[in-house]
Scaffold this motif. Sequence first.
Motif, PDB file in Angstrom:
ATOM      1  N   CYS A   1       7.434  -5.867 -13.160  1.00 24.23           N
ATOM      2  CA  CYS A   1       6.266  -5.025 -13.442  1.00 24.23           C
ATOM      3  C   CYS A   1       6.025  -4.013 -12.319  1.00 24.23           C
ATOM      4  O   CYS A   1       5.729  -2.841 -12.575  1.00 24.23           O
ATOM      5  N   ILE A   2       6.154  -4.474 -11.075  1.00 20.24           N
ATOM      6  CA  ILE A   2       5.933  -3.579  -9.931  1.00 20.24           C
ATOM      7  C   ILE A   2       6.913  -2.418  -9.958  1.00 20.24           C
ATOM      8  O   ILE A   2       6.555  -1.258  -9.721  1.00 20.24           O
ATOM      9  N   LEU A   3       8.173  -2.703 -10.272  1.00 18.53           N
ATOM     10  CA  LEU A   3       9.221  -1.690 -10.247  1.00 18.53           C
ATOM     11  C   LEU A   3       9.164  -0.741 -11.440  1.00 18.53           C
ATOM     12  O   LEU A   3       9.923   0.226 -11.491  1.00 18.53           O
TER      13      LEU A   3
ATOM     14  N   GLY B   1      -3.211  -3.136  -4.807  1.00 23.96           N
ATOM     15  CA  GLY B   1      -2.088  -4.040  -5.062  1.00 23.96           C
ATOM     16  C   GLY B   1      -2.157  -5.282  -4.190  1.00 23.96           C
ATOM     17  O   GLY B   1      -1.999  -6.407  -4.680  1.00 23.96           O
ATOM     18  N   PHE B   2      -2.402  -5.093  -2.908  1.00 22.67           N
ATOM     19  CA  PHE B   2      -2.485  -6.236  -1.996  1.00 22.67           C
ATOM     20  C   PHE B   2      -3.723  -7.071  -2.263  1.00 22.67           C
ATOM     21  O   PHE B   2      -3.694  -8.298  -2.116  1.00 22.67           O
ATOM     22  N   ILE B   3      -4.828  -6.428  -2.661  1.00 21.64           N
ATOM     23  CA  ILE B   3      -6.042  -7.178  -2.989  1.00 21.64           C
ATOM     24  C   ILE B   3      -5.788  -8.120  -4.162  1.00 21.64           C
ATOM     25  O   ILE B   3      -6.118  -9.309  -4.114  1.00 21.64           O
TER      26      ILE B   3
ATOM     27  N   SER C   1       2.048  -1.993 -12.369  1.00 24.84           N
ATOM     28  CA  SER C   1       2.392  -2.413 -11.008  1.00 24.84           C
ATOM     29  C   SER C   1       1.316  -3.316 -10.422  1.00 24.84           C
ATOM     30  O   SER C   1       1.627  -4.321  -9.764  1.00 24.84           O
ATOM     31  N   ILE C   2       0.048  -2.962 -10.657  1.00 22.36           N
ATOM     32  CA  ILE C   2      -1.050  -3.804 -10.173  1.00 22.36           C
ATOM     33  C   ILE C   2      -0.980  -5.176 -10.825  1.00 22.36           C
ATOM     34  O   ILE C   2      -1.155  -6.217 -10.165  1.00 22.36           O
ATOM     35  N   LEU C   3      -0.712  -5.206 -12.131  1.00 15.94           N
ATOM     36  CA  LEU C   3      -0.533  -6.484 -12.828  1.00 15.94           C
ATOM     37  C   LEU C   3       0.624  -7.259 -12.209  1.00 15.94           C
ATOM     38  O   LEU C   3       0.553  -8.481 -12.029  1.00 15.94           O
ATOM     39  N   GLY C   4       1.693  -6.546 -11.852  1.00 14.82           N
ATOM     40  CA  GLY C   4       2.852  -7.178 -11.232  1.00 14.82           C
ATOM     41  C   GLY C   4       2.522  -7.814  -9.900  1.00 14.82           C
ATOM     42  O   GLY C   4       2.977  -8.933  -9.605  1.00 14.82           O
ATOM     43  N   PHE C   5       1.715  -7.136  -9.097  1.00 14.39           N
ATOM     44  CA  PHE C   5       1.302  -7.724  -7.817  1.00 14.39           C
ATOM     45  C   PHE C   5       0.505  -9.015  -8.043  1.00 14.39           C
ATOM     46  O   PHE C   5       0.635  -9.975  -7.288  1.00 14.39           O
ATOM     47  N   GLY C   6      -0.317  -9.019  -9.097  1.00 16.83           N
ATOM     48  CA  GLY C   6      -1.080 -10.219  -9.424  1.00 16.83           C
ATOM     49  C   GLY C   6      -0.181 -11.373  -9.850  1.00 16.83           C
ATOM     50  O   GLY C   6      -0.355 -12.510  -9.399  1.00 16.83           O
ATOM     51  N   ILE C   7       0.785 -11.084 -10.718  1.00 16.33           N
ATOM     52  CA  ILE C   7       1.733 -12.118 -11.173  1.00 16.33           C
ATOM     53  C   ILE C   7       2.565 -12.626 -10.006  1.00 16.33           C
ATOM     54  O   ILE C   7       2.818 -13.828  -9.871  1.00 16.33           O
ATOM     55  N   LEU C   8       2.992 -11.709  -9.146  1.00 13.21           N
ATOM     56  CA  LEU C   8       3.795 -12.084  -7.985  1.00 13.21           C
ATOM     57  C   LEU C   8       3.015 -13.015  -7.055  1.00 13.21           C
ATOM     58  O   LEU C   8       3.538 -14.040  -6.600  1.00 13.21           O
ATOM     59  N   GLY C   9       1.756 -12.674  -6.786  1.00 10.18           N
ATOM     60  CA  GLY C   9       0.929 -13.523  -5.930  1.00 10.18           C
ATOM     61  C   GLY C   9       0.747 -14.910  -6.509  1.00 10.18           C
ATOM     62  O   GLY C   9       0.804 -15.914  -5.787  1.00 10.18           O
ATOM     63  N   LEU C  10       0.543 -14.975  -7.820  1.00  8.11           N
ATOM     64  CA  LEU C  10       0.370 -16.266  -8.485  1.00  8.11           C
ATOM     65  C   LEU C  10       1.646 -17.093  -8.397  1.00  8.11           C
ATOM     66  O   LEU C  10       1.604 -18.306  -8.151  1.00  8.11           O
ATOM     67  N   GLY C  11       2.789 -16.457  -8.595  1.00  8.91           N
ATOM     68  CA  GLY C  11       4.059 -17.182  -8.546  1.00  8.91           C
ATOM     69  C   GLY C  11       4.404 -17.682  -7.155  1.00  8.91           C
ATOM     70  O   GLY C  11       4.776 -18.845  -6.973  1.00  8.91           O
ATOM     71  N   LEU C  12       4.264 -16.819  -6.158  1.00 10.51           N
ATOM     72  CA  LEU C  12       4.623 -17.205  -4.796  1.00 10.51           C
ATOM     73  C   LEU C  12       3.659 -18.225  -4.210  1.00 10.51           C
ATOM     74  O   LEU C  12       4.039 -19.022  -3.349  1.00 10.51           O
ATOM     75  N   SER C  13       2.424 -18.228  -4.673  1.00 13.40           N
ATOM     76  CA  SER C  13       1.388 -19.077  -4.079  1.00 13.40           C
ATOM     77  C   SER C  13       1.715 -20.562  -4.145  1.00 13.40           C
ATOM     78  O   SER C  13       1.361 -21.321  -3.245  1.00 13.40           O
TER      79      SER C  13
ATOM     80  N   THR D   1       0.834  -1.211   0.000  1.00 14.76           N
ATOM     81  CA  THR D   1       0.000   0.000   0.000  1.00 14.76           C
ATOM     82  C   THR D   1       0.866   1.258   0.000  1.00 14.76           C
ATOM     83  O   THR D   1       0.649   2.185  -0.798  1.00 14.76           O
ATOM     84  N   LEU D   2       1.876   1.278   0.868  1.00 14.71           N
ATOM     85  CA  LEU D   2       2.763   2.437   0.942  1.00 14.71           C
ATOM     86  C   LEU D   2       3.579   2.588  -0.337  1.00 14.71           C
ATOM     87  O   LEU D   2       3.882   3.720  -0.761  1.00 14.71           O
ATOM     88  N   TYR D   3       3.916   1.470  -0.978  1.00 10.54           N
ATOM     89  CA  TYR D   3       4.665   1.520  -2.231  1.00 10.54           C
ATOM     90  C   TYR D   3       3.861   2.246  -3.311  1.00 10.54           C
ATOM     91  O   TYR D   3       4.406   3.082  -4.038  1.00 10.54           O
ATOM     92  N   LEU D   4       2.577   1.914  -3.412  1.00  9.55           N
ATOM     93  CA  LEU D   4       1.743   2.567  -4.423  1.00  9.55           C
ATOM     94  C   LEU D   4       1.576   4.052  -4.127  1.00  9.55           C
ATOM     95  O   LEU D   4       1.465   4.866  -5.051  1.00  9.55           O
TER      96      LEU D   4
END
Length: 222
Positions: free
Chosen positions: A127-129, A86-88, A136-148, A68-71
């Motif tokens: 994407c986030i960076l 982003g976190f959602i 960046s929002i797309l990046g948060f989604g990809i990151l969540g999918l990868g880490l999951s 949240t603070l990053y955005l």
Amino acid sequence: PFHHMMVMTLFIVVTNIVLCKYYYGTIEKTRLKQAENYQFKILKPLFAIAFIAFVIMMNEGAIENWSTLYLIEVVAISQQNLAGLGFIVFSVTMTIGRFFGDGISEKIGSLKIILWGCILGGIGYGCILSGYFLISILGFGILGLGLSVIVPELFRIAGRVDGIKASVGISFVSGIGFIGFLLGPVFLGYISNSFNLKISFYVLLCLTVLALIVSLVRLQRN
């Protein structure tokens, strides 16, 4: 918050009461007879797995606390009511990944799913960076999918190591992982205070790449 916590507590208690009959009588099986005199060195095969769990769960904790603070600070969004998006997105894709991860693992195997998870995590951070809101929002989604898909596979591997009880292996790896989950936000806070928040996310990217390298070198060898 009070009503929210009460509802969630009630949900967890009721769910366990309903489902406990499926796991209450589970008897653990050891693949090989474990030495009667327990020694810490028998956990050596778990060190690489625990390190990856530490890094991945550090990422999870950091995103939960700092996305949240990053955005707000780095992406500089104009509407602060969108700061939690982003976190959602990260949480939604992580939930989807956790539901379908087992099926994917059966098809491609544990090692490949960990490797692809780390690769997706790296792409997500790229994407986030970028600094652009939608990317960046797309990046948060990809990151969540990868880490999951990574942590459940690490627990699965830890429970199958020869000569170590499944309960011991999983407890060791999950314990180290949750230390990372708790230290991640603190670690990022220190870096962002010393430099800036964007540098903190670059550090997370580097750690994810390091987890990928360890997966290639150590897990494949094991």
